[in-house]
Scaffold this motif. Sequence first.
Motif, PDB file in Angstrom:
ATOM      1  N   UNK A 113       0.864  -1.073  -0.161  1.00  0.00           N
ATOM      2  CA  UNK A 113       0.078   0.060  -0.026  1.00  0.00           C
ATOM      3  C   UNK A 113       0.853   1.357   0.059  1.00  0.00           C
ATOM      4  N   UNK A 114       1.931   1.143   0.728  1.00  0.00           N
ATOM      5  CA  UNK A 114       2.583   2.494   0.842  1.00  0.00           C
ATOM      6  C   UNK A 114       3.496   2.728  -0.513  1.00  0.00           C
ATOM      7  N   UNK A 115       3.942   1.709  -1.221  1.00  0.00           N
ATOM      8  CA  UNK A 115       4.600   1.649  -2.498  1.00  0.00           C
ATOM      9  C   UNK A 115       3.419   2.420  -3.473  1.00  0.00           C
ATOM     10  N   UNK A 116       2.399   1.489  -3.593  1.00  0.00           N
ATOM     11  CA  UNK A 116       1.325   2.311  -4.555  1.00  0.00           C
ATOM     12  C   UNK A 116       1.124   3.652  -4.324  1.00  0.00           C
ATOM     13  N   UNK A 117       0.923   3.976  -2.904  1.00  0.00           N
ATOM     14  CA  UNK A 117       0.551   5.481  -2.614  1.00  0.00           C
ATOM     15  C   UNK A 117       1.850   6.376  -3.077  1.00  0.00           C
ATOM     16  N   UNK A 118       2.798   5.995  -3.094  1.00  0.00           N
ATOM     17  CA  UNK A 118       4.063   6.494  -3.388  1.00  0.00           C
ATOM     18  C   UNK A 118       4.029   6.805  -4.688  1.00  0.00           C
ATOM     19  N   UNK A 119       3.627   5.818  -5.551  1.00  0.00           N
ATOM     20  CA  UNK A 119       3.600   5.712  -7.000  1.00  0.00           C
ATOM     21  C   UNK A 119       2.619   6.723  -7.524  1.00  0.00           C
ATOM     22  N   UNK A 120       1.350   6.675  -7.092  1.00  0.00           N
ATOM     23  CA  UNK A 120       0.290   7.637  -7.324  1.00  0.00           C
ATOM     24  C   UNK A 120       0.460   9.003  -6.936  1.00  0.00           C
ATOM     25  N   UNK A 121       1.395   9.338  -5.932  1.00  0.00           N
ATOM     26  CA  UNK A 121       1.623  10.656  -5.467  1.00  0.00           C
ATOM     27  C   UNK A 121       2.895  11.209  -6.432  1.00  0.00           C
ATOM     28  N   UNK A 122       3.694  10.476  -7.082  1.00  0.00           N
ATOM     29  CA  UNK A 122       4.735  10.881  -7.709  1.00  0.00           C
ATOM     30  C   UNK A 122       4.466  11.891  -8.784  1.00  0.00           C
ATOM     31  N   UNK A 123       5.123  13.103  -9.025  1.00  0.00           N
ATOM     32  CA  UNK A 123       5.003  14.018 -10.212  1.00  0.00           C
ATOM     33  C   UNK A 123       6.201  13.929 -11.109  1.00  0.00           C
ATOM     34  N   UNK A 124       5.947  14.296 -12.294  1.00  0.00           N
ATOM     35  CA  UNK A 124       7.055  14.160 -13.292  1.00  0.00           C
ATOM     36  C   UNK A 124       8.051  15.122 -12.860  1.00  0.00           C
ATOM     37  N   UNK A 125       9.574  15.119 -13.348  1.00  0.00           N
ATOM     38  CA  UNK A 125      10.330  15.947 -13.081  1.00  0.00           C
ATOM     39  C   UNK A 125      10.339  17.007 -14.195  1.00  0.00           C
TER      40      UNK A 125
END
Length: 86
Positions: free
Chosen positions: A60-72
């Motif tokens: 769940x933590x990994x998926x949350x981090x993936x969904x919160x990521x923004x392009x550089x």
Amino acid sequence: MQRIYEPENLMEGELLQGMLASEGVEAHLTGRDLLGGVGELPVFGLLGLSVDNDQAERARQLIAAYNAALPISGDEPDTFPDVLVC
């Protein structure tokens, strides 16, 4: 096993399954075979990512981090070769 996430489509499900595998979390993508029945089956809730109970929180933590990521920003090229701009 716990169902931890419902991907929007098969591509997202397979992408997240691969991302979790790269982090050492074995995930199972359920419902893949049901996609051929769209029209006869409900549209939502067919796909699901499931993991073992002891890996659920990490997944769940990994998926949350993936969904919160923004392009550089600043990583985009100035021009795109072979692209016609109208």
